[in-house]
Write a protein that holds these residues in place. Structure first.
Motif, PDB file in Angstrom:
ATOM      1  N   GLU A 160     -42.473   4.010  16.569  1.00  0.00           N
ATOM      2  CA  GLU A 160     -43.806   3.544  16.180  1.00  0.00           C
ATOM      3  C   GLU A 160     -44.768   4.713  16.015  1.00  0.00           C
ATOM      4  OE1 GLU A 160     -44.701  -0.599  18.218  1.00  0.00           O
ATOM      5  OE2 GLU A 160     -43.547   0.671  19.584  1.00  0.00           O
ATOM      6  N   ALA A 161     -44.699   5.672  16.929  1.00  0.00           N
ATOM      7  CA  ALA A 161     -45.569   6.844  16.843  1.00  0.00           C
ATOM      8  C   ALA A 161     -45.230   7.682  15.619  1.00  0.00           C
ATOM      9  CB  ALA A 161     -45.442   7.679  18.112  1.00  0.00           C
ATOM     10  N   TYR A 162     -43.942   7.824  15.339  1.00  0.00           N
ATOM     11  CA  TYR A 162     -43.513   8.614  14.185  1.00  0.00           C
ATOM     12  C   TYR A 162     -44.053   8.008  12.896  1.00  0.00           C
ATOM     13  CZ  TYR A 162     -40.345  11.309  11.192  1.00  0.00           C
ATOM     14  OH  TYR A 162     -39.821  12.167  10.246  1.00  0.00           O
ATOM     15  N   THR A 299     -27.423  12.583  10.044  1.00  0.00           N
ATOM     16  CA  THR A 299     -27.536  14.048  10.103  1.00  0.00           C
ATOM     17  C   THR A 299     -28.458  14.659   9.048  1.00  0.00           C
ATOM     18  OG1 THR A 299     -25.436  14.276   8.890  1.00  0.00           O
ATOM     19  CG2 THR A 299     -25.346  14.338  11.294  1.00  0.00           C
ATOM     20  N   PRO A 300     -28.451  14.276   7.778  1.00  0.00           N
ATOM     21  CA  PRO A 300     -29.361  14.900   6.815  1.00  0.00           C
ATOM     22  C   PRO A 300     -30.814  14.489   7.053  1.00  0.00           C
ATOM     23  CG  PRO A 300     -27.505  13.831   5.703  1.00  0.00           C
ATOM     24  CD  PRO A 300     -27.513  13.351   7.110  1.00  0.00           C
ATOM     25  N   GLY A 301     -31.728  15.424   6.810  1.00  0.00           N
ATOM     26  CA  GLY A 301     -33.145  15.162   7.052  1.00  0.00           C
ATOM     27  C   GLY A 301     -33.712  13.981   6.292  1.00  0.00           C
ATOM     28  N   PRO A 302     -33.486  13.858   4.967  1.00  0.00           N
ATOM     29  CA  PRO A 302     -34.050  12.712   4.245  1.00  0.00           C
ATOM     30  C   PRO A 302     -33.555  11.371   4.770  1.00  0.00           C
ATOM     31  CG  PRO A 302     -33.412  14.428   2.710  1.00  0.00           C
ATOM     32  CD  PRO A 302     -32.882  14.841   4.056  1.00  0.00           C
ATOM     33  N   SER A 303     -32.245  11.261   5.055  1.00  0.00           N
ATOM     34  CA  SER A 303     -31.706  10.000   5.577  1.00  0.00           C
ATOM     35  C   SER A 303     -32.295   9.671   6.937  1.00  0.00           C
ATOM     36  CB  SER A 303     -30.180  10.078   5.691  1.00  0.00           C
ATOM     37  OG  SER A 303     -29.560   9.953   4.437  1.00  0.00           O
ATOM     38  N   LEU A 304     -32.424  10.680   7.779  1.00  0.00           N
ATOM     39  CA  LEU A 304     -33.001  10.454   9.097  1.00  0.00           C
ATOM     40  C   LEU A 304     -34.439   9.980   8.979  1.00  0.00           C
ATOM     41  CD1 LEU A 304     -32.490  10.790  12.191  1.00  0.00           C
ATOM     42  CD2 LEU A 304     -33.556  13.040  11.988  1.00  0.00           C
ATOM     43  N   TYR A 305     -35.204  10.636   8.133  1.00  0.00           N
ATOM     44  CA  TYR A 305     -36.606  10.265   7.914  1.00  0.00           C
ATOM     45  C   TYR A 305     -36.724   8.827   7.418  1.00  0.00           C
ATOM     46  CZ  TYR A 305     -40.990   9.991   5.245  1.00  0.00           C
ATOM     47  OH  TYR A 305     -42.193   9.593   4.711  1.00  0.00           O
ATOM     48  N   LEU A 310     -37.668   2.834   7.980  1.00  0.00           N
ATOM     49  CA  LEU A 310     -37.198   1.520   7.541  1.00  0.00           C
ATOM     50  C   LEU A 310     -36.496   0.716   8.628  1.00  0.00           C
ATOM     51  CD1 LEU A 310     -35.805   2.485   4.011  1.00  0.00           C
ATOM     52  CD2 LEU A 310     -38.049   1.550   4.591  1.00  0.00           C
ATOM     53  N   TYR A 311     -36.135   1.347   9.750  1.00  0.00           N
ATOM     54  CA  TYR A 311     -35.431   0.634  10.812  1.00  0.00           C
ATOM     55  C   TYR A 311     -36.196  -0.631  11.199  1.00  0.00           C
ATOM     56  CZ  TYR A 311     -33.059  -0.268  15.223  1.00  0.00           C
ATOM     57  OH  TYR A 311     -32.340  -0.856  16.246  1.00  0.00           O
ATOM     58  N   PRO A 312     -35.523  -1.787  11.333  1.00  0.00           N
ATOM     59  CA  PRO A 312     -34.061  -2.018  11.352  1.00  0.00           C
ATOM     60  C   PRO A 312     -33.450  -2.355   9.987  1.00  0.00           C
ATOM     61  CG  PRO A 312     -35.191  -3.995  12.032  1.00  0.00           C
ATOM     62  CD  PRO A 312     -36.273  -2.984  11.738  1.00  0.00           C
ATOM     63  N   ASP A 323     -27.748   1.639  18.083  1.00  0.00           N
ATOM     64  CA  ASP A 323     -27.832   2.955  18.726  1.00  0.00           C
ATOM     65  C   ASP A 323     -28.823   3.888  18.037  1.00  0.00           C
ATOM     66  OD1 ASP A 323     -25.929   2.328  20.649  1.00  0.00           O
ATOM     67  OD2 ASP A 323     -24.257   3.022  19.401  1.00  0.00           O
ATOM     68  N   PHE A 324     -29.261   3.520  16.847  1.00  0.00           N
ATOM     69  CA  PHE A 324     -30.075   4.449  16.070  1.00  0.00           C
ATOM     70  C   PHE A 324     -31.356   4.902  16.772  1.00  0.00           C
ATOM     71  CE2 PHE A 324     -33.474   5.424  13.085  1.00  0.00           C
ATOM     72  CZ  PHE A 324     -32.913   6.509  12.424  1.00  0.00           C
ATOM     73  N   PRO A 325     -32.117   4.006  17.448  1.00  0.00           N
ATOM     74  CA  PRO A 325     -33.334   4.492  18.105  1.00  0.00           C
ATOM     75  C   PRO A 325     -33.087   5.604  19.118  1.00  0.00           C
ATOM     76  CG  PRO A 325     -33.391   2.115  17.948  1.00  0.00           C
ATOM     77  CD  PRO A 325     -32.009   2.536  17.533  1.00  0.00           C
ATOM     78  N   ALA A 326     -31.908   5.616  19.733  1.00  0.00           N
ATOM     79  CA  ALA A 326     -31.572   6.703  20.663  1.00  0.00           C
ATOM     80  C   ALA A 326     -31.053   7.923  19.911  1.00  0.00           C
ATOM     81  CB  ALA A 326     -30.534   6.231  21.675  1.00  0.00           C
ATOM     82  N   VAL A 327     -30.207   7.700  18.905  1.00  0.00           N
ATOM     83  CA  VAL A 327     -29.606   8.812  18.163  1.00  0.00           C
ATOM     84  C   VAL A 327     -30.669   9.610  17.412  1.00  0.00           C
ATOM     85  CG1 VAL A 327     -27.970   9.425  16.340  1.00  0.00           C
ATOM     86  CG2 VAL A 327     -27.422   7.596  17.943  1.00  0.00           C
ATOM     87  N   CYS A 328     -31.657   8.924  16.841  1.00  0.00           N
ATOM     88  CA  CYS A 328     -32.645   9.607  15.995  1.00  0.00           C
ATOM     89  C   CYS A 328     -33.508  10.580  16.777  1.00  0.00           C
ATOM     90  CB  CYS A 328     -33.511   8.590  15.263  1.00  0.00           C
ATOM     91  SG  CYS A 328     -34.756   7.753  16.288  1.00  0.00           S
ATOM     92  N   ARG A 329     -33.505  10.503  18.087  1.00  0.00           N
ATOM     93  CA  ARG A 329     -34.309  11.421  18.901  1.00  0.00           C
ATOM     94  C   ARG A 329     -33.601  12.743  19.174  1.00  0.00           C
ATOM     95  NH1 ARG A 329     -37.199   7.538  23.380  1.00  0.00           N
ATOM     96  NH2 ARG A 329     -37.332   5.660  22.112  1.00  0.00           N
TER      97      ARG A 329
END
Length: 345
Positions: A160-162, A299-305, A310-312, A323-329
């Motif tokens: 949310e902050a991001y 792993t790539p910056g654009p996909s991560l961004y 857009l999650y979920p 798992d994405f909310p934990a992995v993205c950190r």
């Protein structure tokens, strides 16, 4: 009521200590952009005034940040930031361990030189601004915990902050925004479509890249029959997608001349070529933000961004959606390990 950017400006200007963040030093655009947003949030947490130095940004060609975006915070232009305002260096413990392991003193000497430049930068900043002014090296951001900024209507977790930080910073200037809309209109995309990134180029030096076959398999399961817009830096990968799934209507802004992005070559490109490539890239990001579903690696910056925004509404290529909310950190090394373990199951 003031809009978000006006409220942020009032809040940011009310802080006395300041931090000048140097963006666009040597990494790809989204690696730079991501750490800039983290620095913005870090300053909010500590009630420091966030300022930006981007005159020499490696993605710019004339005015740095303002070549593509509207300013969202005070912009500074003192030239000493180019050489003395650097990112945080590895710890002495890590440097000494690697030096003893490799029997090579270059890393140790690099650390000494970096410390000298950091110290000189602190003195120059004090002299230039006449008050406590910190630099990029002082950022120690952690994505854990709650982010509570009532002035911005935020009381939430990292994602949310991001998104709030991105809403503040990502404002294309009028000229670039019009060009992005023109490029998107030329694709004749349907109202509903799926987005995907398939990365090539120099990213292979950081992590193992997933083949087009993997993405085709995911898209057939998650979004059968839908048009797909692809962000890629290698037109050969786009052609491979087309041959693997001829029943899909594929779209891209990648040009046939592109055969893998290499950040070093992009940074050295001439102004006209750099601007054209960057505008196509930004237009692709704008298109992907409107996708009904996004498929991409962690792993790539654009996909991560895009996945963070857009999650979920995502289908990660190399981790479970939950798992994405934990992995993205995690930093890139941690995300790469997680992805490798997931794919090996």
């Amino acid at each position: 009521m003031c809009d978000l950017n006006e409220r942020y400006k009032l809040l940011n200007d009310s802080f006395r200590p300041a931090l000048v963040y140097h963006v666009g030093i040597d990494a790809g655009f989204f690696a730079e952009y991501n750490t800039m947003l983290h620095a913005l949030l870090y300053c909010l947490q500590r009630r420091w005034r966030f300022c930006l130095y981007a005159d020499d940004a490696n993605f710019g060609y004339a005015r740095g940040w303002e070549d593509y975006f509207l300013p969202f915070c005070p912009m500074v232009h003192e030239p000493f930031h180019r050489f003395y305002n650097l990112y945080r260096l590895p710890s002495w413990r890590d440097v000494c361990r690697e030096t003893f392991r490799s029997h090579d003193g270059r890393l140790f000497r690099w650390k000494l030189k970096g410390c000298w430049r950091h110290g000189a930068g602190n003195l120059l900043a004090w002299g230039a601004y006449g008050r406590r002014t910190l630099l990029s090296q002082h950022v120690r951001f952690s994505p854990d915990g709650r982010f509570v900024f009532p002035e911005l209507g935020l009381d939430g977790d990292y994602l949310e902050a991001y998104r709030v930080a991105d809403a503040l910073a990502w404002r294309l200037n009028d000229e670039v925004s019009q060009e992005c809309r023109r490029l998107a209109a030329g694709l004749s995309l349907p109202r509903s479509y799926v987005g995907c990134q398939v990365r090539g180029g120099d990213k292979v030096s950081e992590t193992e890249l997933l083949p087009p076959e993997h993405y085709v398999s995911l898209l057939r399961r998650a979004a059968p029959g839908q048009d797909v817009f692809v962000l890629t830096d290698d037109y050969r990968l786009f052609q491979r997608l087309q041959s693997l799934a001829p029943e899909v209507h594929w779209h891209t802004l990648c040009s046939p001349a592109e055969q893998g992005y290499v950040n070093r070559d992009f940074a050295r490109a001439g102004a006209e070529a750099k601007r054209a490539q960057m505008v196509r890239f930004l237009a692709s990001i704008e298109i992907l933000k409107g996708a009904s579903l996004f498929v991409g690696s962690v792993t790539p910056g654009p996909s991560l961004y895009l996945s963070k925004l857009l999650y979920p509404r995502i289908c990660p290529a190399d981790c479970r959606p939950e798992d994405f909310p934990a992995v993205c950190r995690l930093p890139i090394a941690g995300r790469s390990r997680w992805a490798a373990e997931y794919l090996s199951r």
